[in-house]
Write a protein that holds these residues in place. Structure first.
Motif, mmCIF file in Angstrom:
data_model
loop_
_atom_site.group_PDB
_atom_site.id
_atom_site.type_symbol
_atom_site.label_atom_id
_atom_site.label_comp_id
_atom_site.label_asym_id
_atom_site.label_seq_id
_atom_site.Cartn_x
_atom_site.Cartn_y
_atom_site.Cartn_z
ATOM 1 N N VAL A 141 0.858 -1.197 0.000
ATOM 2 C CA VAL A 141 0.000 0.000 0.000
ATOM 3 C C VAL A 141 0.890 1.241 0.000
ATOM 4 N N ALA A 142 1.824 1.261 0.946
ATOM 5 C CA ALA A 142 2.701 2.426 1.064
ATOM 6 C C ALA A 142 3.569 2.586 -0.184
ATOM 7 N N MET A 143 4.125 1.463 -0.668
ATOM 8 C CA MET A 143 5.034 1.517 -1.816
ATOM 9 C C MET A 143 4.317 2.037 -3.063
ATOM 10 N N ASP A 144 3.110 1.510 -3.310
ATOM 11 C CA ASP A 144 2.393 1.879 -4.535
ATOM 12 C C ASP A 144 1.928 3.334 -4.501
ATOM 13 N N ILE A 145 1.406 3.753 -3.345
ATOM 14 C CA ILE A 145 0.953 5.159 -3.266
ATOM 15 C C ILE A 145 2.162 6.082 -3.400
ATOM 16 N N MET A 146 3.245 5.670 -2.772
ATOM 17 C CA MET A 146 4.475 6.482 -2.834
ATOM 18 C C MET A 146 4.931 6.647 -4.283
ATOM 19 N N GLU A 147 4.927 5.551 -5.024
ATOM 20 C CA GLU A 147 5.381 5.630 -6.414
ATOM 21 C C GLU A 147 4.453 6.488 -7.259
ATOM 22 N N THR A 148 3.147 6.394 -6.972
ATOM 23 C CA THR A 148 2.174 7.194 -7.727
ATOM 24 C C THR A 148 2.401 8.691 -7.478
ATOM 25 N N LEU A 149 2.655 9.013 -6.217
ATOM 26 C CA LEU A 149 2.790 10.431 -5.869
ATOM 27 C C LEU A 149 4.242 10.920 -5.911
ATOM 28 N N ARG A 150 5.143 10.019 -6.339
ATOM 29 C CA ARG A 150 6.577 10.330 -6.314
ATOM 30 C C ARG A 150 6.938 11.692 -6.937
ATOM 31 N N PRO A 151 6.388 12.041 -8.126
ATOM 32 C CA PRO A 151 6.797 13.328 -8.711
ATOM 33 C C PRO A 151 6.504 14.506 -7.763
ATOM 34 N N TYR A 152 5.328 14.491 -7.163
ATOM 35 C CA TYR A 152 4.965 15.590 -6.273
ATOM 36 C C TYR A 152 5.795 15.556 -4.983
ATOM 37 N N ILE A 153 5.958 14.356 -4.422
ATOM 38 C CA ILE A 153 6.703 14.204 -3.166
ATOM 39 C C ILE A 153 8.154 14.671 -3.339
ATOM 40 N N ASP A 154 8.767 14.257 -4.417
ATOM 41 C CA ASP A 154 10.158 14.660 -4.671
ATOM 42 C C ASP A 154 10.254 16.165 -4.897
ATOM 43 N N ALA A 155 9.413 16.650 -5.792
ATOM 44 C CA ALA A 155 9.510 18.061 -6.183
ATOM 45 C C ALA A 155 9.245 18.993 -5.006
ATOM 46 N N ALA A 156 8.347 18.589 -4.098
ATOM 47 C CA ALA A 156 7.971 19.470 -2.985
ATOM 48 C C ALA A 156 8.796 19.206 -1.730
ATOM 49 N N TYR A 157 9.802 18.355 -1.838
ATOM 50 C CA TYR A 157 10.686 18.039 -0.702
ATOM 51 C C TYR A 157 9.869 17.511 0.488
ATOM 52 N N LEU A 158 9.126 16.451 0.215
ATOM 53 C CA LEU A 158 8.281 15.862 1.259
ATOM 54 C C LEU A 158 8.731 14.457 1.649
ATOM 55 N N ASP A 159 9.837 13.998 1.056
ATOM 56 C CA ASP A 159 10.250 12.612 1.276
ATOM 57 C C ASP A 159 11.071 12.482 2.568
ATOM 58 N N HIS A 160 10.391 12.441 3.689
ATOM 59 C CA HIS A 160 11.072 12.363 4.981
ATOM 60 C C HIS A 160 10.493 11.227 5.820
ATOM 61 N N GLY A 161 11.338 10.708 6.716
ATOM 62 C CA GLY A 161 10.891 9.607 7.579
ATOM 63 C C GLY A 161 10.495 10.056 8.975
ATOM 64 N N TYR A 162 11.054 11.194 9.413
ATOM 65 C CA TYR A 162 10.776 11.776 10.741
ATOM 66 C C TYR A 162 11.179 10.853 11.890
ATOM 67 N N PHE A 163 12.140 9.958 11.670
ATOM 68 C CA PHE A 163 12.619 9.066 12.736
ATOM 69 C C PHE A 163 13.707 9.781 13.549
ATOM 70 N N TYR A 164 13.332 10.816 14.257
ATOM 71 C CA TYR A 164 14.324 11.568 15.027
ATOM 72 C C TYR A 164 14.879 10.703 16.166
ATOM 73 N N PHE A 165 16.193 10.536 16.187
ATOM 74 C CA PHE A 165 16.874 9.713 17.205
ATOM 75 C C PHE A 165 16.209 8.341 17.321
ATOM 76 N N ALA A 166 15.790 7.793 16.207
ATOM 77 C CA ALA A 166 15.053 6.536 16.250
ATOM 78 C C ALA A 166 15.585 5.585 15.178
ATOM 79 N N PRO A 167 15.414 4.279 15.345
ATOM 80 C CA PRO A 167 14.795 3.660 16.517
ATOM 81 C C PRO A 167 15.624 3.787 17.791
ATOM 82 N N ASN A 168 16.934 4.011 17.702
ATOM 83 C CA ASN A 168 17.744 4.214 18.907
ATOM 84 C C ASN A 168 18.770 5.312 18.643
ATOM 85 N N PRO A 169 19.106 6.104 19.633
ATOM 86 C CA PRO A 169 20.220 7.034 19.436
ATOM 87 C C PRO A 169 21.499 6.216 19.269
ATOM 88 N N GLY A 170 22.342 6.587 18.327
ATOM 89 C CA GLY A 170 23.516 5.755 18.053
ATOM 90 C C GLY A 170 24.801 6.542 17.972
#
Lengths: 329, 267
Positions: free
Chosen positions: B54-83
């Motif tokens: 589900v995530a992969m297919d929607i991501m690929e469909t919206l890829r042009p917009y996500i890339d162009a608008a700088y929205l491709d982030h994971g937001y895993f701040y200090f996660a899963p563990n600080p290293g």
């Protein structure tokens, strides 16, 4: 059967009305304008800092050269005008123009135009310098992306000052706008998504469960701006900070949308991001996150706070000054 | 229209008509999906290209917009563990009679203000994260399309790593007017036990040079033990953008090695 249809119709109408109210209720501009002032200043500072090492990051022999940057971006839809900037004089000219535009946006001059240009400029830097980006840049671009959708320069801006001057000091208060509400909602939802996945990510790490993650964050020397390693003697405190952080982040979206717990979610944001700013050396990122959290504060509350702050800095007039002035004829 | 009327209209809230509301609502839903899907896909990753369909297919469909608008982030701040942190060290030959000088970036003494230091820190982290060993993975599947796919992935990753390494070395060589070679250095934080024994985060034993030939390193792992996962994932631009503190540390405690979270993907 009729009862079921009626029930579903009622539910659909309820959902449509709630949607309509959530997105299309006009909102006053004060909250978004205040965020523009703060986050715009942060955006300006962020780009000003590139000036110190401009050629090293964007010049012909940059850390990550233009050619490598383009090759790394192959098979994506990433774009940046920096790929067309090759000479050093051109580099400086483009950078300085960008700074002027972002500065205009921050102070709210020609805001409808400069906000869009600032977003294009900010994203261009992010895409060209992807190897040096971090959370601050995500928050910066997030703010300007939504602020360009609304009249973010309607108050607390040069635009407003000029409008007032043209109207002889009697410019009417800016009207509430649907676009302001939409931009505010988008910023709020985006922030809630950031926290949700921040929390989900942490929930996958065992150090966030055994209570030692906060220690490891404090003990990374490269982040340290305030030595917090004394906390090792208070393991209970370290564990408490660790657990509270995870639960607050994960459930932020629920806490902040409930009017009874909103203050708690926002107060926690000030504490957590304030600590990141002071202890982990990320003052810019910590402040930027605090600025976005202001999107949950109502325009009247922002208006009253700004008025109070302005009152603090405005020189007090001697008592009776106005009353003693002769009437103008 | 009189001036007064125009001003009044300008200052009264305009509610969009129904058709406009429907159009705006559709755009809002598309945009919010584009905001939600990148971190969702990142959280669902079980391998370089293995995650929730589900995530992969929607991501690929919206890829042009996500890339162009700088929205491709994971937001895993200090996660899963600080290293551990990752630095870059290099030596500069000095003039006659003088000793060779050693530099490391990031370096708070040379990079001011703090934000500029952080830019260098992110650069060294991204460079480290892009590492792919010079030889293909030892556990390649037997001949077949899967093997070809994995080989191509490794070749791409290695190529990207070499591009970054050469670019950084070229930058330093031009700056100092001599050939410069760089070394990746890992700096792990002391464990609570070590700290209680008096070890400071700056203790020299916490620093270790990383191998350029091996994908795995046991050096500098978190005290609980762990593996340094080789980067064999998709191109940096094909994933949530590499930045820290949004990162999956390479060093996971043994109970949860990085490979368990996202085999071959370190973000």
């Amino acid at each position: 059967m009729n009862g079921v249809v009626q029930f579903l119709k009622g539910q659909a109408k309820y959902a449509a009305d709630a949607w309509d109210q959530f997105w299309f209720t006009p909102a006053e501009p004060h909250t978004m304008a205040f965020i523009r002032l703060l986050s715009g200043s942060m955006l300006f500072y962020t780009h000003l800092v590139w000036t110190i090492n401009l050629a090293a990051f964007l010049g012909p022999n940059a850390w990550i050269s233009n050619e490598v940057s383009q090759e790394l971006a192959q098979n994506s839809y990433v774009w940046t005008y920096w790929w067309w900037v090759e000479s050093v004089p051109m580099l400086w000219a483009v950078h300085l123009v960008g700074l002027v535009v972002i500065g205009m946006y921050a102070v709210g001059y020609k805001t409808r135009i400069t906000s869009v240009l600032s977003w294009l400029i900010a994203v261009s830097y992010c895409h060209r310098l992807i190897s040096s980006m971090f959370g601050l840049d995500q928050v910066n671009t997030m703010c300007v992306m939504y602020l360009m959708l609304c009249p973010a320069g309607a108050v607390y801006s040069v635009d407003r000052w000029l409008e007032n001057r043209r109207a002889g000091g009697k410019a009417p208060e800016p009207a509430p706008r649907v676009s302001t509400n939409i931009a505010t909602r988008l910023l709020q939802i985006h922030l809630a998504i950031v926290y949700l996945f921040g929390g989900i990510g942490k929930m996958r790490g065992e150090l966030w469960w055994d209570g030692s993650a906060a220690w490891y964050a404090f003990a990374i020397q490269e982040y340290q701006s305030l030595d917090m390693t004394w906390m090792i003697h208070f393991p209970w405190l370290i564990a408490l900070i660790t657990h509270v952080t995870v639960f607050w982040e994960t459930f932020y979206f629920a806490l902040v949308w409930n009017r009874h717990t909103r203050w708690l979610a926002i107060a926690m944001a000030f504490v957590v991001h304030g600590s990141i700013a002071i202890c982990l050396g990320m003052i810019t990122f910590g402040l930027a996150m605090i600025f976005v959290n202001l999107s949950f504060i109502s325009p009247p509350a922002i208006k009253a706070t700004v008025a109070w702050l302005v009152g603090l800095f405005r020189p007090a007039r001697p008592a009776g000054t106005l009353a003693n002035q002769p009437a103008r004829t | 229209m009189s001036k007064k009327k125009r001003a009044a209209e300008k200052n009264s809230p305009a509610i969009p008509p129904l058709w406009a509301k429907v159009l705006i609502s559709s755009l809002l839903m598309i945009h919010l999906t584009a905001v939600f899907v990148p971190p969702f896909r990142f959280a669902s990753l079980a391998g370089p290209d293995a995650g929730s369909p589900v995530a992969m297919d929607i991501m690929e469909t919206l890829r042009p917009y996500i890339d162009a608008a700088y929205l491709d982030h994971g937001y895993f701040y200090f996660a899963p563990n600080p290293g551990a942190s990752h630095l870059v060290r290099y030596e500069v030959a000095a003039a006659k009679g003088q000793e060779e000088k050693e530099y490391v970036f990031p370096d708070l003494k040379r990079e001011r203000p703090r934000l500029l230091y952080h830019r260098h820190f992110m650069l060294s982290e991204t460079f480290h994260r892009s590492f792919a060993p010079p030889q293909p993975p030892a556990d390649l599947p037997p001949a077949g399309p899967e093997r070809e796919e994995e080989l191509t992935r490794w070749q791409d990753a290695r190529h990207r790593y070499e591009l970054m390494r050469d670019s950084i070395e070229n930058h330093l060589s031009k700056k100092y007017g001599q050939p410069i070679h760089i070394t990746r250095v890992e700096h792990r934080p002391p464990s609570p036990g070590e700290a209680l024994d008096g070890m400071r985060p700056s203790d020299p034993s916490l620093f270790s040079d990383l191998s350029e030939t091996e994908g795995d390193s046991s050096d500098g792992a978190l005290p609980a033990g762990g593996q340094l996962a080789p980067f064999t994932g998709p191109a940096p631009f094909a994933n949530p953008s590499p930045f820290s503190p949004l990162r999956v540390p390479f060093n996971q405690p043994q109970s949860q090695p990085a490979e368990d979270i996202a085999p071959g993907v370190a973000k």
